[in-house]
Each structure stands twice: as C-alpha cells, then as structure tokens.
Design a protein around this motif. Sequence first.
Motif, PDB file in Angstrom:
ATOM      1  N   LEU A 225      18.418  15.806 -15.365  1.00 28.21           N
ATOM      2  CA  LEU A 225      18.028  16.779 -14.338  1.00 28.21           C
ATOM      3  C   LEU A 225      18.630  18.152 -14.624  1.00 28.21           C
ATOM      4  O   LEU A 225      17.966  19.180 -14.449  1.00 28.21           O
ATOM      5  N   ASP A 229      16.421  21.409 -15.324  1.00 32.30           N
ATOM      6  CA  ASP A 229      16.663  22.550 -14.443  1.00 32.30           C
ATOM      7  C   ASP A 229      16.970  23.800 -15.273  1.00 32.30           C
ATOM      8  O   ASP A 229      16.509  24.908 -14.950  1.00 32.30           O
ATOM      9  N   GLU A 238       6.311  30.679 -12.724  1.00 26.77           N
ATOM     10  CA  GLU A 238       5.724  29.831 -11.702  1.00 26.77           C
ATOM     11  C   GLU A 238       4.194  29.858 -11.699  1.00 26.77           C
ATOM     12  O   GLU A 238       3.550  28.982 -11.133  1.00 26.77           O
ATOM     13  N   ARG A 244       4.668  24.600 -13.813  1.00 23.39           N
ATOM     14  CA  ARG A 244       4.481  23.922 -12.539  1.00 23.39           C
ATOM     15  C   ARG A 244       4.423  22.407 -12.721  1.00 23.39           C
ATOM     16  O   ARG A 244       4.916  21.646 -11.879  1.00 23.39           O
ATOM     17  N   LYS A 247       7.956  21.268 -13.134  1.00 29.15           N
ATOM     18  CA  LYS A 247       8.658  21.338 -11.851  1.00 29.15           C
ATOM     19  C   LYS A 247       8.281  20.146 -10.971  1.00 29.15           C
ATOM     20  O   LYS A 247       9.150  19.553 -10.294  1.00 29.15           O
ATOM     21  N   THR A 248       7.024  19.752 -10.987  1.00 31.79           N
ATOM     22  CA  THR A 248       6.587  18.587 -10.220  1.00 31.79           C
ATOM     23  C   THR A 248       7.279  17.325 -10.719  1.00 31.79           C
ATOM     24  O   THR A 248       7.735  16.486  -9.935  1.00 31.79           O
ATOM     25  N   TYR A 250      10.119  17.228 -12.269  1.00 24.64           N
ATOM     26  CA  TYR A 250      11.535  17.363 -11.912  1.00 24.64           C
ATOM     27  C   TYR A 250      11.766  16.896 -10.474  1.00 24.64           C
ATOM     28  O   TYR A 250      12.696  16.122 -10.203  1.00 24.64           O
ATOM     29  N   ASP A 251      10.932  17.342  -9.558  1.00 23.64           N
ATOM     30  CA  ASP A 251      11.068  16.962  -8.153  1.00 23.64           C
ATOM     31  C   ASP A 251      10.899  15.462  -7.971  1.00 23.64           C
ATOM     32  O   ASP A 251      11.598  14.823  -7.183  1.00 23.64           O
ATOM     33  N   GLU A 252       9.960  14.880  -8.731  1.00 23.75           N
ATOM     34  CA  GLU A 252       9.729  13.438  -8.624  1.00 23.75           C
ATOM     35  C   GLU A 252      10.922  12.659  -9.153  1.00 23.75           C
ATOM     36  O   GLU A 252      11.356  11.674  -8.542  1.00 23.75           O
ATOM     37  N   GLU A 254      13.985  13.657  -9.298  1.00 21.49           N
ATOM     38  CA  GLU A 254      15.109  13.868  -8.388  1.00 21.49           C
ATOM     39  C   GLU A 254      15.038  12.902  -7.211  1.00 21.49           C
ATOM     40  O   GLU A 254      16.069  12.435  -6.711  1.00 21.49           O
ATOM     41  N   ARG A 255      13.825  12.564  -6.772  1.00 25.33           N
ATOM     42  CA  ARG A 255      13.647  11.640  -5.657  1.00 25.33           C
ATOM     43  C   ARG A 255      13.678  10.180  -6.108  1.00 25.33           C
ATOM     44  O   ARG A 255      13.860   9.261  -5.301  1.00 25.33           O
TER      45      ARG A 255
END
Length: 257
Positions: A225, A229, A238, A244, A247-248, A250-252, A254-255
């Motif tokens: 991560l 990042d 962006e 993008r 980033k998607t 990365y967010d997934e 992270e969860r």
Amino acid sequence: MNCNEKPMGSSKGRLLFVDDNVSFLEHCLYWFEDDYEVHKATSGEDALKLVSFSHFDVLIADYKLPNMDGIELIKQVKRFRSDIPSIILTDFGDLSSAKAGVRLGIGAYIEKNELSCETPSGIDTEFIKKGADLNFKFLEDTIDRIIARGLKCKIVSIMNKALWLWGNIIDKTNVYSKYVHKAEFAEKSGLWRVQDQNGIKRTRGLDRYLELAKLPYNPNKDLVLRSVDYVLNYCKMEDDSLWRELKTMYDELERFV
C-alpha cells in the motif's frame, strides 16, 4: 497450516452463506461470527441482491437452492463479480451434477456427509467422519486458504499496475516494459532494497511481489500500500484512466480483509 492459525488478513473476511436451511445458516453464524463478518441469504435471488451492492471475500452456496441451484447462482454472480471466490456445498448424491456445472473458477466442492471432497484448486482434502454434519473447522480452513490466495492475486496485480503507471510517466517511450524502471522506483521510494551486482541493479524483494509464484506466504500488505500510494502521489494525474484505475485498486486493497 494449523487450522487454528489464520493467514494474513483473514480475521475480517466478509463471507456470504447461501442456503435455504435456516438452521444451517444459524450454525454458520455461530461458528464464524467471531472471526469473519458473516452475511446470509436463503435463496439465489437474495444472494444476487446482496452481491450487487456489497463486497464479499468468499461466496459459500449450497448446491440445492429454490428456483436456481448454487451453480446457476455463481454463473449469475460472475457476470458482474468475476473475481469472487466461491465454494459449493453438496449432499452425497449431488457432487457429479455440481461438477458438471462447467468451470466457473469454483474454489472447492465440499460434500456435507461423506468422506470425500473434490477440490480443483488443490486445497487439502482432510474432511469429516462419514455420516457427520458439515465440519465447520474444515470449511473455515478452506475459506482461509481462498482468502489468502485472493489477497496474493490482488497484491501482484496492483504492484504490476503501479510499475506500469510509473514507467508510463517516467519514460513514455518505453511504457510496454513493465519492469524497466524497477530499480529507479525502488531507489526513489526508499521502500525496496536495491543491490548492485557487477554494475547491474537488482531488486529481488520487489521482484517477489510481481509474480504470484514467488510471493511470500504472508505478504506485507502495508508495504504494498505504501508503494502504490507513493506511485499515485508521484504520478498524480486524476484525469488519467490508468491513474484512476490504480487508485480504485488501491482503495479495494486497503479494504481487503
């Protein structure tokens, strides 16, 4: 692996159990609720609604369901969640029918009442005594293995995508060589060790995170991560689809459990 030991990240896995036997679902909740976030559905239709708007790490469905069986449910789910790992639970007479349901990337077929278990993904087949109820400890271990492999696949995918974006920004003339800027990325980020071998810079640690077969059994998700990042901030664009997309991912991650 000791069945009491969980791979990295499994303690918060989101599970969806689908069975029209309410008593069985209550047993699942009782057994798994301490270590997982457990969700239940009594039909394929209800399961489809849940999967359509919420993330689950593993789908566990009985083969016999009203209106649509477990195989059909997974076919429907795969249309919009192609990456979701799944397990089919069967009674003794149903296994051949379930296996005939084509290749859907199902993680395991588990019989509830027999000393046998068909596991296409190579999961260990130690199971239950003949005539006993479903062995939840075995099912728990199976789920852990699937979640751990899912995490590994996500890590390899996002690290490759991050290096692709890095190369795309650093050197647009050579964007198709996803490994060409590994050493530079490792040096600038300070997150990965770089070794000089006869004038050639090598990044063995980073190399392991770019290939599933080489990835450590318990990969360092936090290190990944931080690496992604760093790329996202260094290559901040962006309005760029590649940025993008990363980033998607990365967010997934992270969860992800």
